[in-house]
Design a protein around this motif. Sequence first.
Motif, mmCIF file in Angstrom:
data_model
loop_
_atom_site.group_PDB
_atom_site.id
_atom_site.type_symbol
_atom_site.label_atom_id
_atom_site.label_comp_id
_atom_site.label_asym_id
_atom_site.label_seq_id
_atom_site.Cartn_x
_atom_site.Cartn_y
_atom_site.Cartn_z
ATOM 1 N N THR A 1 25.915 0.374 -17.654
ATOM 2 C CA THR A 1 25.559 1.211 -18.797
ATOM 3 C C THR A 1 24.111 1.666 -18.693
ATOM 4 O O THR A 1 23.238 0.888 -18.294
ATOM 5 N N PHE A 2 23.849 2.929 -19.037
ATOM 6 C CA PHE A 2 22.478 3.412 -19.135
ATOM 7 C C PHE A 2 21.796 2.761 -20.343
ATOM 8 O O PHE A 2 22.342 2.779 -21.453
ATOM 9 N N THR A 3 20.616 2.225 -20.152
ATOM 10 C CA THR A 3 19.822 1.738 -21.279
ATOM 11 C C THR A 3 18.687 2.694 -21.626
ATOM 12 O O THR A 3 17.990 2.486 -22.618
ATOM 13 N N GLU A 4 18.505 3.721 -20.812
ATOM 14 C CA GLU A 4 17.519 4.760 -21.081
ATOM 15 C C GLU A 4 18.190 6.120 -20.927
ATOM 16 O O GLU A 4 19.024 6.325 -20.033
ATOM 17 N N ALA A 5 17.852 7.048 -21.799
ATOM 18 C CA ALA A 5 18.447 8.388 -21.754
ATOM 19 C C ALA A 5 17.970 9.149 -20.520
ATOM 20 O O ALA A 5 16.857 8.941 -20.023
ATOM 21 N N ALA B 1 21.179 6.963 -23.864
ATOM 22 C CA ALA B 1 21.168 5.512 -23.758
ATOM 23 C C ALA B 1 22.440 4.969 -24.399
ATOM 24 O O ALA B 1 22.820 5.350 -25.490
ATOM 25 N N GLY C 1 16.380 0.582 -16.874
ATOM 26 C CA GLY C 1 17.253 1.708 -17.144
ATOM 27 C C GLY C 1 18.734 1.434 -17.086
ATOM 28 O O GLY C 1 19.540 2.288 -17.473
ATOM 29 N N GLU D 1 20.207 -7.135 -16.413
ATOM 30 C CA GLU D 1 19.516 -5.883 -16.699
ATOM 31 C C GLU D 1 18.380 -5.647 -15.719
ATOM 32 O O GLU D 1 17.650 -6.570 -15.355
#
Length: 333
Positions: A310-314, A322, A290, A287
Amino acid sequence: MADELDLLRRANPVPADAPQHADGPLDHHGERHLHRLLHEPPPAPASRWRPTGGRSAHRGVRLAWGLAATAVTALTLLLGGPSAPPAVAAPRPLVVHADATPVPLDLLAERAEAAATDGEPGLRKGTHVQSWSLGMSDDAPPITLPEERVVRWTADGRHTELVVATDPRHPGRPVIGEDEDGNPRQVEDGRVVSDTTYPPSWSDAPPHSPPPHDPGRLRAYLEEAQHTDTMDMAQLLDAADLLLDNWTLGARESAALVRLLADTGGLRPAGGVTDRLGRHGQAYVHEVTGVRRMLIMDPDTGAVLGLETTFTEAQPEYGVAAGDVMEYSAWTR
């Protein structure tokens, strides 16, 4: 009128899996959207359509995102306006099995080295990969372009590249693919995007030259391919992605890659997963701000099965939440 009719055909307002529209009249909303499409000026081309991630450079994707905005916006209108779901939603991230015990990378490297003692299967130039890449815009919903790519080389240095628009998660259903001009549009599952034969070519530079199956030499090889003197885990994952887009690794090369990943550090074992082709694998996560990347590997041989970002923040300006998958690749022999 020709331009409007062409736009309407590209928008494909009644796809093969649509509900019962048959030959019935349009409702009020349908008539209004059709009137807007035919009689109002088309929306200005968006300047910010773009595929995410780095795979497009590796695959040589030729999507003209500025021109695509018009077709995708029309498709959104015809399917129910901006509040409707995207034509092809971003796939959800893979979920680690709740009862799965993570396998440390060092242990997986030992398994891979043991499995590679006979050298089978061997290294092969070319690749077979299925991928999902998200394209985003600031004025239309994100779309996911699923495709399958097969590259095969012959002994005289020629190679072929077959690209097909398909999504194995939903066999037989229409997907977003490319039209003859390289613009995204809804097409039938299995549509051939391109089928190209290239003349003989040779190169001694990575990633075109054969990768070594010694971890130290493999690191140097990947650093040369990435034009860097040192690699952290993020760069190593990029390099592995590039490598697998050019070569189908043999047992010894896979073992060297697993050992290199284990020695570099930065990949967290997460547990077992079932990938998008139904294969059982072990997941390892890295990670940064984001973004989460998950490498999926065969639990017995260490062969790379897939790589998910993968997006971890919108990113609300692009309609991305997210947890949405930015891109995913699944490699097979």
